[in-house]
Design a protein around this motif. Structure first.
Motif, mmCIF file in Angstrom:
data_model
loop_
_atom_site.group_PDB
_atom_site.id
_atom_site.type_symbol
_atom_site.label_atom_id
_atom_site.label_comp_id
_atom_site.label_asym_id
_atom_site.label_seq_id
_atom_site.Cartn_x
_atom_site.Cartn_y
_atom_site.Cartn_z
ATOM 1 N N THR A 26 0.837 -1.192 0.000
ATOM 2 C CA THR A 26 0.000 0.000 0.000
ATOM 3 C C THR A 26 0.875 1.246 0.000
ATOM 4 O OG1 THR A 26 -0.094 0.076 2.411
ATOM 5 C CG2 THR A 26 -1.876 -1.115 1.284
ATOM 6 N N VAL A 27 0.261 2.350 -0.383
ATOM 7 C CA VAL A 27 0.898 3.658 -0.291
ATOM 8 C C VAL A 27 -0.008 4.500 0.601
ATOM 9 C CG1 VAL A 27 1.626 5.721 -1.545
ATOM 10 C CG2 VAL A 27 1.958 3.466 -2.571
ATOM 11 N N GLU A 28 0.540 4.969 1.712
ATOM 12 C CA GLU A 28 -0.233 5.777 2.656
ATOM 13 C C GLU A 28 0.540 7.036 2.994
ATOM 14 O OE1 GLU A 28 -1.549 3.423 6.047
ATOM 15 O OE2 GLU A 28 -1.211 1.645 4.822
ATOM 16 N N ASN A 29 -0.060 8.179 2.672
ATOM 17 C CA ASN A 29 0.557 9.471 2.973
ATOM 18 C C ASN A 29 2.005 9.544 2.503
ATOM 19 O OD1 ASN A 29 -1.788 10.476 4.198
ATOM 20 N ND2 ASN A 29 -1.293 9.335 6.053
ATOM 21 N N GLY A 30 2.229 9.089 1.296
ATOM 22 C CA GLY A 30 3.561 9.181 0.713
ATOM 23 C C GLY A 30 4.555 8.160 1.217
ATOM 24 N N ILE A 31 4.080 7.078 1.856
ATOM 25 C CA ILE A 31 4.974 6.029 2.359
ATOM 26 C C ILE A 31 4.534 4.692 1.774
ATOM 27 C CG2 ILE A 31 5.803 4.810 4.394
ATOM 28 C CD1 ILE A 31 5.385 7.416 5.957
ATOM 29 N N LEU A 32 5.468 3.999 1.152
ATOM 30 C CA LEU A 32 5.212 2.680 0.581
ATOM 31 C C LEU A 32 5.408 1.634 1.669
ATOM 32 C CD1 LEU A 32 4.754 0.876 -1.952
ATOM 33 C CD2 LEU A 32 7.232 0.913 -2.262
ATOM 34 N N ARG A 33 4.375 0.836 1.897
ATOM 35 C CA ARG A 33 4.438 -0.196 2.927
ATOM 36 C C ARG A 33 4.104 -1.544 2.316
ATOM 37 N NH1 ARG A 33 4.630 2.583 7.616
ATOM 38 N NH2 ARG A 33 3.581 4.590 7.718
ATOM 39 N N GLY A 34 4.782 -2.563 2.805
ATOM 40 C CA GLY A 34 4.512 -3.919 2.372
ATOM 41 C C GLY A 34 4.402 -4.841 3.569
ATOM 42 N N VAL A 35 3.465 -5.783 3.503
ATOM 43 C CA VAL A 35 3.246 -6.714 4.600
ATOM 44 C C VAL A 35 4.493 -7.528 4.894
ATOM 45 C CG1 VAL A 35 1.909 -8.751 5.279
ATOM 46 C CG2 VAL A 35 0.766 -6.841 4.170
ATOM 47 N N ASN A 36 5.179 -7.987 3.861
ATOM 48 C CA ASN A 36 6.315 -8.893 4.035
ATOM 49 C C ASN A 36 7.673 -8.217 3.885
ATOM 50 O OD1 ASN A 36 4.669 -11.184 4.393
ATOM 51 N ND2 ASN A 36 4.313 -11.241 2.196
ATOM 52 N N ARG A 37 7.719 -6.918 3.962
ATOM 53 C CA ARG A 37 9.002 -6.233 3.784
ATOM 54 C C ARG A 37 9.426 -5.602 5.079
ATOM 55 N NH1 ARG A 37 10.355 -2.929 0.158
ATOM 56 N NH2 ARG A 37 9.147 -3.826 -1.495
ATOM 57 N N GLY A 38 10.648 -5.183 5.126
ATOM 58 C CA GLY A 38 11.202 -4.534 6.311
ATOM 59 C C GLY A 38 10.685 -3.113 6.442
#
Length: 196
Positions: free
Chosen positions: A151-163
């Protein structure tokens, strides 16, 4: 680039044809990623281009880049419509790159979303570390997007399985895409050449 241990990157005024050739001659990079605007247009080889800082790299100029000496293992052209071809230019950018000696090319079939492409490519490179083939790494990244794991939230890329999360560039700072699962974001990219 830092997350994936990229040796070097060239942005803005450093992203020129001269610098691309100079860097390639100085170091035999195995992976080259062109994250820039591309446009495939009907007509001759000079109609379609990859945008550099100060000019356009046309289809006709791809063979002059000496990507076969030594061969590039992976070329990613994550700009719009970089895998398309037509009667006058059947191979498109990615196909012509493979014909010019690149082992594998990844490119897009249509106009792409900046944030969706960033999400897909960052997951692709994460998967590439352990996947048996480049084709499988791309498939696994696409599946992660389908499942809503990125997902991308407020300019931050997040991934469930990433650091760690990845801070997006200022141009994308306010972007929020709770779901990148729509095919528009992930299905336009294809592997051309060797899947390994």
């Amino acid at each position: 680039t830092e997350e994936f241990g990229a040796a070097q990157f060239f942005m803005n005024e450093d992203f020129t044809r001269e610098n691309l050739s100079k860097q390639r001659a100085a170091d035999s990079y195995q992976i080259i990623h062109l994250a820039t605007h591309a446009d495939f247009q009907p007509g001759g080889l000079a109609s379609s281009y990859i945008q550099l800082w100060n000019d356009k790299l046309t289809l006709a100029e791809i063979p002059q880049l000496a990507w076969s000496n030594p061969p590039i293992d992976l070329l990613v052209i994550s700009g719009c419509r970089s895998a398309l071809g037509n009667k006058e230019a059947e191979l498109g950018f990615a196909g012509l790159a493979v014909k010019s000696g690149v082992r594998t090319a990844i490119a897009s079939l249509w106009s792409v979303s900046d944030e969706g492409t960033l999400a897909l490519m960052s997951e692709f490179y994460r998967q590439l570390k352990t996947a048996p083939t480049k084709g499988e790494a791309l498939r696994m990244a696409q599946v992660a997007m389908i499942r809503g794991e990125i997902t991308v939230e407020n300019g931050i890329l997040r991934g469930v399985n990433r650091g760690a999360a990845i801070q997006l560039p200022p141009e994308l700072a306010g972007v929020t895409k709770e779901s990148l699962g729509h095919p528009y974001y992930w299905s336009g990219f294809t592997v051309i050449g060797s899947p390994w």
